[in-house]
Scaffold this motif. Sequence first.
Motif, PDB file in Angstrom:
ATOM      1  N   HIS A  55       0.756  -1.279  -0.016  1.00 46.25           N
ATOM      2  CA  HIS A  55      -0.100  -0.064   0.056  1.00 46.25           C
ATOM      3  C   HIS A  55       0.902   1.278  -0.021  1.00 46.25           C
ATOM      4  O   HIS A  55       0.504   2.013  -0.854  1.00 46.25           O
ATOM      5  CB  HIS A  55      -1.029  -0.011   1.218  1.00 46.25           C
ATOM      6  N   GLU A  56       1.762   1.142   0.887  1.00 42.47           N
ATOM      7  CA  GLU A  56       2.660   2.448   0.860  1.00 42.47           C
ATOM      8  C   GLU A  56       3.542   2.830  -0.111  1.00 42.47           C
ATOM      9  O   GLU A  56       3.828   3.933  -0.667  1.00 42.47           O
ATOM     10  CB  GLU A  56       3.619   2.590   2.448  1.00 42.47           C
TER      11      GLU A  56
ATOM     12  N   HIS B 107       1.906   4.288  -3.154  1.00 43.78           N
ATOM     13  CA  HIS B 107       1.547   5.769  -3.285  1.00 43.78           C
ATOM     14  C   HIS B 107       2.540   6.254  -4.254  1.00 43.78           C
ATOM     15  O   HIS B 107       2.585   7.876  -4.472  1.00 43.78           O
ATOM     16  CB  HIS B 107       1.708   6.419  -1.820  1.00 43.78           C
TER      17      HIS B 107
ATOM     18  N   HIS C  37      -5.924   8.100  -2.469  1.00 42.66           N
ATOM     19  CA  HIS C  37      -6.584   6.710  -2.243  1.00 42.66           C
ATOM     20  C   HIS C  37      -8.029   6.664  -3.328  1.00 42.66           C
ATOM     21  O   HIS C  37      -9.188   6.697  -2.825  1.00 42.66           O
ATOM     22  CB  HIS C  37      -7.399   6.482  -0.949  1.00 42.66           C
TER      23      HIS C  37
HETATM   24 ZN    ZN Z   1      -2.539   5.347   1.970  1.00 41.12          ZN
END
Ligand code: ZN
Length: 238
Positions: free
Chosen positions: A194-195, A198, A204
Amino acid sequence: MHQITVNGLVVDVVRKKIKNLHLAVYPPNGRVRVAAPLHIDDEAVRLAVISRLAWIKRQQARFESQDRQSEREYISGESHYYQGNRYLLNVIYHEASPKVILRSNTHLDLFVRTGSDTYQRERMMLTWYRQQLKEAIPALIAKWEANIGVEILEWRIKQMKTKWGTCNIEQRRIWLNLELAKKSERCLEYIIVHELMHLLERRHNDRFIGFMDQYLPQWRILRAELNQAPLAHEDWGY
Ligand SMILES: [Zn+2]
């Protein structure tokens, strides 16, 4: 998922192919989530929440007091989590360096110097959690940097109250919550993915979710696992 506000209470609403409306109150902050059948509109959800308002407040209050009680003392017999499993802590006082040993799949031995207080015992446990994460993280980051085609400059383990991880896009640096040591490695992996994601998409939004679906299709299950253990839940028919 979207949110509605009922009498000042923010409620997450998710529509699913289910028969009954499902209401749950989650830790750590008593978040309220309703899973509703597809044919139930927001007004009906609102009415359902209103009819359960007293119950919701009771659960939230109970959780607040549980939270206070659950302050760890790091004494023998206490439950502690590591990699998603629960262990019973066994504190052993000795005249040598402190250490933690995973004795079996049910017991964790915490060795500390004679006379160590709660703070010192806690510090040793947190040091051990940090070491475990430090060993696990580099391979996961390398794997997903290669998969996704991004590169970070730095990662750190932090104690954070409200987030599992953060990504500073400009610095290409990610922070991972020390609490992740208590969760299964696939949950740790999900947060790392997830990180790192980015770096492809800051927000998101649908594009971000599209990337997650592409690279880690089971991410929703992992997110649910991370945020599981609802404090209380109730089903009722419609
Ligand atoms: Zn996030």
